[in-house]
Design an enzyme around this catalytic site. Sequence first.
Site, short mmCIF file in Angstrom:
data_model
loop_
_atom_site.label_atom_id
_atom_site.label_comp_id
_atom_site.label_asym_id
_atom_site.label_seq_id
_atom_site.Cartn_x
_atom_site.Cartn_y
_atom_site.Cartn_z
N GLU A 223 -5.36 -3.81 -0.20
CA GLU A 223 -4.81 -4.15 -1.33
C GLU A 223 -5.93 -5.01 -2.13
O GLU A 223 -6.01 -6.29 -1.89
CB GLU A 223 -3.57 -5.07 -0.90
CG GLU A 223 -2.75 -5.33 -2.38
CD GLU A 223 -1.59 -6.14 -2.09
OE1 GLU A 223 -0.70 -5.99 -3.04
OE2 GLU A 223 -1.42 -6.51 -0.90
N GLU B 114 8.01 -4.96 -3.79
CA GLU B 114 7.46 -6.26 -3.21
C GLU B 114 7.75 -7.19 -4.56
O GLU B 114 6.48 -7.20 -5.15
CB GLU B 114 5.92 -6.39 -2.72
CG GLU B 114 5.61 -7.68 -2.16
CD GLU B 114 4.01 -7.85 -1.76
OE1 GLU B 114 3.86 -7.98 -0.65
OE2 GLU B 114 3.11 -7.70 -2.64
#
Length: 270
Positions: free
Chosen positions: A153, A247
Amino acid sequence: MKSCVTIALVPSIKTGPWIYWDHLEAGMAKAAGLGFDGVELFTASADAIDPDHLKRLSQQHTLSIGAVGTGAGKVIHGLTLTDPDPAVRAQAIAFIQDMISFGAQVGAPAIIGSMQGNVVAGVEREQAINWLVEGLNTLGDYAERKGVPLIYEPLNRYETNLINRLDDGVALLKNLSTRNVKLLADLFHMNIEEASIPDSIRSAGAAIGHVHFADSNRRPIGGGHTAMEGIAEAMRDIGYTGYISAEAFPWPDPDAAAEQTINAYRQYFG
């Protein structure tokens, strides 16, 4: 594409961007009740949940496990893949390997976000990137042996000074010997770093293996100013078939945030 919602099981990080908290069974039951396809888990360690128990819950609620986070390795233990101390880097790799093994038992990839670390004072950027590459190669190959991809990420500049944009992530992946690492496109981080989120998604294309679904202020989609229409079109253009995982902060509360998320998912991807 598949809808997904986060469940955090680490009480010491109550300010983090996860929708459901503390109770695995209750979170999964609520996610199933709203019609989510899967859940993404953030646990303190690989042995925090019995995999067989998780499999039973997954079957009971007809939910897949979209991914498992590794961030507790940094938050709780201070471990990163770019620490100048080789012993710490080795511990970071071991922690992530354990999380990969745990996730693989339920068909879920592990995500490397905060555990990538930073270029710290006294270390050249090239050296830090080399350490990151070494770690990703080791872990990508390990994940491949376990039958799952590894998700890396890019984070915004306030969280790391390593890789901030998707195109830099694509360039990093091309320098790896492993071909088992995919990128996570987090809409919150991209809102800070990308000139055009849809263009960045199209450019990254098949390198994207997971998506974090959060608005510009990290509230659930609809709580900020992210223009989702173009983003959704870009995801369809690249043929993305993975998880769209929330998220995001549990704003104004977990139940409302989860409902807002599934409604937004259906609006843009349903």
